[in-house]
Design an enzyme around this catalytic site. Structure first.
Site, PDB file in Angstrom:
ATOM      1  N   LYS A   1       0.831  -1.198   0.000  1.00 39.76           N
ATOM      2  CA  LYS A   1       0.000   0.000   0.000  1.00 39.76           C
ATOM      3  C   LYS A   1       0.875   1.262   0.000  1.00 39.76           C
ATOM      4  O   LYS A   1       2.018   1.160   0.413  1.00 39.76           O
ATOM      5  CB  LYS A   1      -0.952  -0.032   1.202  1.00 39.76           C
TER       6      LYS A   1
ATOM      7  N   HIS B   1      -5.880  -2.307   7.265  1.00 43.71           N
ATOM      8  CA  HIS B   1      -5.579  -3.303   8.302  1.00 43.71           C
ATOM      9  C   HIS B   1      -6.809  -3.659   9.147  1.00 43.71           C
ATOM     10  O   HIS B   1      -7.136  -4.831   9.323  1.00 43.71           O
ATOM     11  CB  HIS B   1      -4.477  -2.790   9.242  1.00 43.71           C
TER      12      HIS B   1
ATOM     13  N   MET C   1     -10.605 -14.502  27.953  1.00 47.58           N
ATOM     14  CA  MET C   1     -12.046 -14.403  28.066  1.00 47.58           C
ATOM     15  C   MET C   1     -12.340 -13.822  29.428  1.00 47.58           C
ATOM     16  O   MET C   1     -11.927 -14.408  30.436  1.00 47.58           O
ATOM     17  CB  MET C   1     -12.607 -15.821  28.006  1.00 47.58           C
ATOM     18  N   LYS C   2     -12.992 -12.682  29.475  1.00 48.85           N
ATOM     19  CA  LYS C   2     -13.348 -12.100  30.777  1.00 48.85           C
ATOM     20  C   LYS C   2     -14.717 -12.658  31.161  1.00 48.85           C
ATOM     21  O   LYS C   2     -15.658 -12.586  30.375  1.00 48.85           O
ATOM     22  CB  LYS C   2     -13.357 -10.574  30.680  1.00 48.85           C
TER      23      LYS C   2
ATOM     24  N   ASP D   1      -7.139 -17.316  30.433  1.00 43.77           N
ATOM     25  CA  ASP D   1      -6.074 -16.577  29.758  1.00 43.77           C
ATOM     26  C   ASP D   1      -5.142 -17.485  28.968  1.00 43.77           C
ATOM     27  O   ASP D   1      -4.670 -18.491  29.490  1.00 43.77           O
ATOM     28  CB  ASP D   1      -5.287 -15.842  30.868  1.00 43.77           C
TER      29      ASP D   1
ATOM     30  N   ARG E   1      -5.345   9.361  25.742  1.00 45.39           N
ATOM     31  CA  ARG E   1      -6.135   8.297  25.116  1.00 45.39           C
ATOM     32  C   ARG E   1      -6.775   8.759  23.805  1.00 45.39           C
ATOM     33  O   ARG E   1      -7.536   8.024  23.192  1.00 45.39           O
ATOM     34  CB  ARG E   1      -7.275   7.851  26.054  1.00 45.39           C
TER      35      ARG E   1
HETATM   36  N1  LIG Z   1      -3.070 -12.228  28.898  1.00 43.34           N
HETATM   37  C1  LIG Z   1      -2.953 -10.937  29.055  1.00 43.34           C
HETATM   38  O1  LIG Z   1      -1.959 -10.347  28.643  1.00 43.34           O
HETATM   39  C2  LIG Z   1      -4.030 -10.188  29.743  1.00 43.34           C
HETATM   40  C3  LIG Z   1      -3.830  -8.849  29.962  1.00 43.34           C
HETATM   41  N2  LIG Z   1      -4.769  -8.118  30.598  1.00 43.34           N
HETATM   42  C4  LIG Z   1      -4.477  -6.697  30.816  1.00 43.34           C
HETATM   43  O2  LIG Z   1      -5.286  -6.179  31.866  1.00 43.34           O
HETATM   44  C5  LIG Z   1      -5.643  -4.814  31.608  1.00 43.34           C
HETATM   45  C6  LIG Z   1      -7.160  -4.659  31.639  1.00 43.34           C
HETATM   46  O3  LIG Z   1      -7.699  -5.473  30.602  1.00 43.34           O
HETATM   47  P1  LIG Z   1      -9.089  -5.180  29.916  1.00 43.34           P
HETATM   48  O4  LIG Z   1     -10.138  -4.934  30.956  1.00 43.34           O
HETATM   49  O5  LIG Z   1      -9.328  -6.278  28.956  1.00 43.34           O
HETATM   50  O6  LIG Z   1      -8.796  -3.884  29.029  1.00 43.34           O
HETATM   51  P2  LIG Z   1      -8.801  -2.298  29.318  1.00 43.34           P
HETATM   52  O7  LIG Z   1      -9.315  -1.988  30.685  1.00 43.34           O
HETATM   53  O8  LIG Z   1      -7.472  -1.787  28.928  1.00 43.34           O
HETATM   54  O9  LIG Z   1      -9.819  -1.800  28.208  1.00 43.34           O
HETATM   55  C7  LIG Z   1     -11.157  -2.198  28.214  1.00 43.34           C
HETATM   56  C8  LIG Z   1     -11.972  -1.227  27.420  1.00 43.34           C
HETATM   57  O10 LIG Z   1     -12.089   0.012  28.104  1.00 43.34           O
HETATM   58  C9  LIG Z   1     -11.557   1.081  27.319  1.00 43.34           C
HETATM   59  N3  LIG Z   1     -10.807   1.951  28.216  1.00 43.34           N
HETATM   60  C10 LIG Z   1      -9.604   1.698  28.779  1.00 43.34           C
HETATM   61  N4  LIG Z   1      -9.248   2.725  29.572  1.00 43.34           N
HETATM   62  C11 LIG Z   1     -10.256   3.639  29.495  1.00 43.34           C
HETATM   63  C12 LIG Z   1     -10.482   4.917  30.089  1.00 43.34           C
HETATM   64  N5  LIG Z   1      -9.589   5.446  30.893  1.00 43.34           N
HETATM   65  N6  LIG Z   1     -11.620   5.565  29.787  1.00 43.34           N
HETATM   66  C13 LIG Z   1     -12.533   5.016  28.951  1.00 43.34           C
HETATM   67  N7  LIG Z   1     -12.370   3.814  28.356  1.00 43.34           N
HETATM   68  C14 LIG Z   1     -11.255   3.129  28.623  1.00 43.34           C
HETATM   69  C15 LIG Z   1     -10.668   0.403  26.282  1.00 43.34           C
HETATM   70  O11 LIG Z   1     -10.555   1.201  25.111  1.00 43.34           O
HETATM   71  P3  LIG Z   1      -9.177   1.115  24.240  1.00 43.34           P
HETATM   72  O12 LIG Z   1      -9.130  -0.256  23.699  1.00 43.34           O
HETATM   73  O13 LIG Z   1      -9.353   2.171  23.251  1.00 43.34           O
HETATM   74  O14 LIG Z   1      -8.050   1.382  25.210  1.00 43.34           O
HETATM   75  C16 LIG Z   1     -11.417  -0.883  26.057  1.00 43.34           C
HETATM   76  O15 LIG Z   1     -12.512  -0.656  25.228  1.00 43.34           O
HETATM   77  C17 LIG Z   1      -5.067  -4.472  30.234  1.00 43.34           C
HETATM   78  O16 LIG Z   1      -3.849  -3.820  30.432  1.00 43.34           O
HETATM   79  C18 LIG Z   1      -4.831  -5.843  29.600  1.00 43.34           C
HETATM   80  O17 LIG Z   1      -3.771  -5.851  28.660  1.00 43.34           O
HETATM   81  C19 LIG Z   1      -5.953  -8.661  30.992  1.00 43.34           C
HETATM   82  C20 LIG Z   1      -6.185 -10.003  30.811  1.00 43.34           C
HETATM   83  C21 LIG Z   1      -5.235 -10.884  30.187  1.00 43.34           C
HETATM   84  O1  LIG Z   2       0.998   0.065   7.755  1.00 47.12           O
HETATM   85  C1  LIG Z   2       1.347   0.676   8.747  1.00 47.12           C
HETATM   86  O2  LIG Z   2       1.522  -0.009   9.909  1.00 47.12           O
HETATM   87  C2  LIG Z   2       2.361   0.511  10.942  1.00 47.12           C
HETATM   88  C3  LIG Z   2       2.025  -0.304  12.199  1.00 47.12           C
HETATM   89  O3  LIG Z   2       2.348  -1.651  11.983  1.00 47.12           O
HETATM   90  P1  LIG Z   2       2.462  -2.642  13.224  1.00 47.12           P
HETATM   91  O4  LIG Z   2       2.716  -3.960  12.610  1.00 47.12           O
HETATM   92  O5  LIG Z   2       3.592  -2.134  14.066  1.00 47.12           O
HETATM   93  O6  LIG Z   2       1.163  -2.572  13.944  1.00 47.12           O
HETATM   94  C4  LIG Z   2       2.119   1.987  11.168  1.00 47.12           C
HETATM   95  O7  LIG Z   2       3.074   2.492  12.079  1.00 47.12           O
HETATM   96  C5  LIG Z   2       2.252   2.729   9.850  1.00 47.12           C
HETATM   97  O8  LIG Z   2       1.894   4.090  10.038  1.00 47.12           O
HETATM   98  C6  LIG Z   2       1.356   2.142   8.779  1.00 47.12           C
HETATM   99  O9  LIG Z   2       1.667   2.701   7.517  1.00 47.12           O
END
Ligand SMILES: NC(=O)C1=CN([C@@H]2O[C@H](COP(=O)(O)OP(=O)(O)OC[C@H]3O[C@@H](n4cnc5c(N)ncnc54)[C@H](OP(=O)(O)O)[C@@H]3O)[C@@H](O)[C@H]2O)C=CC1
Ligand SMILES: O=C1O[C@H](COP(=O)(O)O)[C@@H](O)[C@H](O)[C@H]1O
Length: 361
Positions: free
Chosen positions: A19, A111, A249-250, A268, A334
């Site tokens: 692309k 993507h 899965m939560k 997990d 964010r």
């Molecule tokens: N195996 C693993 O590695 C696992 C990791 N975790 C970790 O635990 C943490 C919590 O997990 P989880 O509950 O699934 O995800 P998050 O709490 O990160 O996100 C859940 C949702 O809430 C949104 N969100 C997050 N922060 C805000 C905010 N401040 N205000 C409004 N919306 C918000 C997110 O949007 P957006 O996506 O845009 O951020 C997403 O839609 C994460 O860091 C996750 O990576 C949890 C389970 C397993």
């Molecule tokens: O195609 C693109 O992807 C990268 C992000 O790729 P990732 O594999 O690291 O998720 C992005 O930085 C770039 O702007 C875009 O052209």
């Protein structure tokens, strides 16, 4: 000339195309026509490196090799789906290129939309690349005799939030009054039997607080609740494409102890923990190998590309004309708060009080 020369050399000819495949429907079709005059579709490998990512490739297996998911994967059970890309750095010297394209053309139209198709498509007849791509393209289209009608509804203004990070225009190659979004959250709605009424929220942004890409499927509430306690959240199935591949899965379980109350926990599968010493190939590595093997399963067919531009071109033209303006957001945030509000309006319910305790490796 190129074609004649290559034919003369014998062997096979496969062209990998990266692309941008145009900037809108017309320019993409023009490019496709020009390339099409030189090479046949089976020789063309339009690369989208997200299709080479381990967890994206896992979608087919998860959806179609597991009895768990088969009956649940539809509008009766799923409330909303998020496909999210976040990057914790800005355009970093690519401002000139980026300003011509913006985050929708850079990430969402290709993507994230490819990932959406794999989440939403019906089961293919086989793993043959044409069968898979036929099903992906049907997410966009219903074929009804000669009538070709689009199944993804046109994007509504009130279901779009655009952002531009503060400082983006400091790049010398970015015009002072650039209207290019570096963040976008867009709801797509698929008008078919499986997905009617389920919002697909595609969100991507640069210069944000974290770097990640994930697919989050949120299920509806359980009807006829008998547990008389405050729920922390709904069931969610999350596939984290990067960093650190994982899927979890939560779900609600009994709070361990004497009380009969529920707590949000997780099942997990963290790849590093589960698959010791396994190296996950880089997406491009895998896709170039597929090219050598002549396997087009993970490449974008011309009709898919056209359909993807069909969906986004009207919105992109309006942004290019300045009819929709991005909201400024701070680097390391964010993104615009309006995007979180849009998510809530789409029906997403945030989990409260959930804390993940990473396993000791
Ligand atoms: N195996 C693993 O590695 C696992 C990791 N975790 C970790 O635990 C943490 C919590 O997990 P989880 O509950 O699934 O995800 P998050 O709490 O990160 O996100 C859940 C949702 O809430 C949104 N969100 C997050 N922060 C805000 C905010 N401040 N205000 C409004 N919306 C918000 C997110 O949007 P957006 O996506 O845009 O951020 C997403 O839609 C994460 O860091 C996750 O990576 C949890 C389970 C397993
Ligand atoms: O195609 C693109 O992807 C990268 C992000 O790729 P990732 O594999 O690291 O998720 C992005 O930085 C770039 O702007 C875009 O052209």
């Amino acid at each position: 000339m190129i074609k004649l020369l290559l034919a003369h050399l014998g062997g096979w000819t496969r062209i990998v195309v990266e692309k941008p495949f145009g900037k809108d429907l017309d320019s993409a079709e023009k490019l496709s026509n020009q390339i099409g005059e030189l090479f046949e579709e089976p020789q063309l490998y339009r690369i989208d490196h997200y299709l080479g990512k381990e967890l994206v490739q896992n979608l087919l297996v998860l959806r179609f090799a597991n009895r768990f998911f088969l009956p649940l994967w539809n509008r009766d059970n799923i409330d909303n789906v998020q496909i999210v890309f976040r990057e914790d750095f800005g355009t970093e010297g690519r401002g000139g290129y980026f300003d011509e394209y913006g985050i929708i053309r850079d990430i969402i139209q290709n993507h994230l939309l490819q990932v959406l198709c794999l989440v939403a498509m019906e089961k293919p007849v086989s793993l043959d690349s044409e069968h898979i791509r036929d099903e992906k393209v049907k997410v966009y289209f219903f074929f009804n005799a000669e009538l070709e009608s689009i199944s993804v509804e046109p994007i509504k203004d009130e279901e779009v939030v655009l952002g531009q990070y503060h400082g983006y225009r400091d790049d010398s190659k970015v015009p002072d009054h650039s209207n290019t979004p570096t963040f976008a959250s867009i709801i797509l709605r698929i008008h078919n039997e499986r997905w009617e009424g389920v919002p697909f929220i595609l969100k991507a942004g640069k210069a944000l607080s974290s770097k990640k890409a994930d697919i989050r499927v949120q299920f509806k509430d359980v009807p006829g609740d008998i547990f008389n306690c405050e729920k922390q959240g709904r069931n969610e199935f999350v596939m984290r494409l990067q960093p650190s591949e994982a899927m979890y899965m939560k779900l609600a379980v009994k709070q361990p102890g004497l009380e009969m109350s529920t707590v949000q926990s997780e099942l997990d599968l963290s790849y590093k923990q589960r698959y010791h010493g396994v190296t996950i190939p880089d997406a491009y590595e895998r896709l170039l190998l597929d090219t050598i093997h002549g396997d087009q399963q993970h490449f974008v067919r011309r009709d898919e590309l056209k359909a993807a531009w069909d969906i986004f071109t009207p919105l992109l033209h309006r942004i290019d004309k300045g009819e929709l303006k991005p909201i400024s957001y701070q680097q390391g945030s964010r993104g615009p708060a309006e995007a979180d509000e849009l998510l809530l309006r789409a029906g997403y319910v945030r989990t409260h009080g959930y804390r993940w305790i990473p396993p000791a490796l």
